[in-house]
Enzyme design. Structure first.
Site, PDB file in Angstrom:
ATOM      1  N   GLU A  87       0.835  -1.195   0.000  1.00 48.08           N
ATOM      2  CA  GLU A  87       0.000   0.000   0.000  1.00 48.08           C
ATOM      3  C   GLU A  87       0.873   1.249   0.000  1.00 48.08           C
ATOM      4  O   GLU A  87       1.853   1.330   0.745  1.00 48.08           O
ATOM      5  CB  GLU A  87      -0.889  -0.013   1.247  1.00 48.08           C
ATOM      6  N   ASP A 127      -3.810   4.041  -1.904  1.00 50.05           N
ATOM      7  CA  ASP A 127      -4.732   4.294  -0.816  1.00 50.05           C
ATOM      8  C   ASP A 127      -5.202   5.741  -0.798  1.00 50.05           C
ATOM      9  O   ASP A 127      -4.404   6.677  -0.700  1.00 50.05           O
ATOM     10  CB  ASP A 127      -4.060   3.956   0.527  1.00 50.05           C
TER      11      ASP A 127
END
Length: 214
Positions: free
Chosen positions: A131, A152
């Site tokens: 991420e 994200d």
């Protein structure tokens, strides 16, 4: 003896008033099972229906709608099956299926590169998704050759920039995505939309049992 006749099958599109199945047998036994059966039908059909709405929004793009592990305890296999019946795609079933390095792991390891390196050293054969919150982090992880990068809480515009930077590395967008802006995210060129709402926020589908004496 209870007899069940299935009229509609998993993944079928249905309309108001359609009969899904018929059951004949002991009235007491049928009514005892009624609520449990309807709870399962309603919940899982709700997931499939919501998933189908998301899939419809991204039609015409290469983007696929994926679920998450935000599932009801004990029901993950059923809920993820319902996602597939709605035209969606499953992410990992459990933590052992693949490594997803998220913000907490990055903070604990001391950075994106450190987190990725530690997982790769420990599990060299595992698929690794990492991420990132910024394009700077994306640039940092690309030389590590991750299998997938999770973007994200990035806007569709930032996702489009990320696609240009990624050079073919698969990208998944997550956070801040709604049915209304799903097409914009899909048009950015990302490969997946991660939608936890498919399983944790699907409205119950209205299904009932009508008794008919014969």
């Amino acid at each position: 003896l209870t007899e069940i006749s299935i009229k509609k099958h998993d993944g079928d599109v249905i309309s108001t008033g359609d009969v899904l199945l018929t059951v004949s047998g002991n009235t007491r036994a049928i009514l005892l099972a009624e609520r449990t059966a309807l709870n399962f039908f309603g919940h899982l059909s709700g997931i499939a229906t919501l998933t189908a709405k998301w899939v419809e929004q991204v039609q015409g793009t290469k983007c696929k709608v994926r679920d998450t592990r935000k599932t009801t305890p004990g029901m993950r296999m059923l809920e993820k099956y319902a996602v597939r019946m709605g035209g969606g795609t499953n992410h990992r079933m459990s933590l052992s299926d693949a490594a997803l390095i998220k913000d907490n792991h990055i903070a604990a390891a001391g950075g994106v590169t450190a987190a990725f390196t530690k997982v790769r050293e420990k599990f060299p054969q595992s698929e690794i998704e990492i991420e990132v919150d910024t394009l700077e982090q994306l640039r940092e992880v690309l030389p590590l050759k991750p299998d997938l990068v999770l973007l994200d809480n990035m806007s569709p515009a930032l996702c489009k920039e990320a696609v240009a930077i990624a050079g073919g590395v698969k990208l998944e967008a997550s956070g801040g995505i709604t049915l209304e802006n799903a097409k914009a995210y899909a048009d950015s060129g990302v490969d997946f939309l991660a939608i936890g709402a498919l399983t944790h926020s699907a409205p119950n589908f209205d299904i009932g049992l009508d008794l008919r004496a014969e």
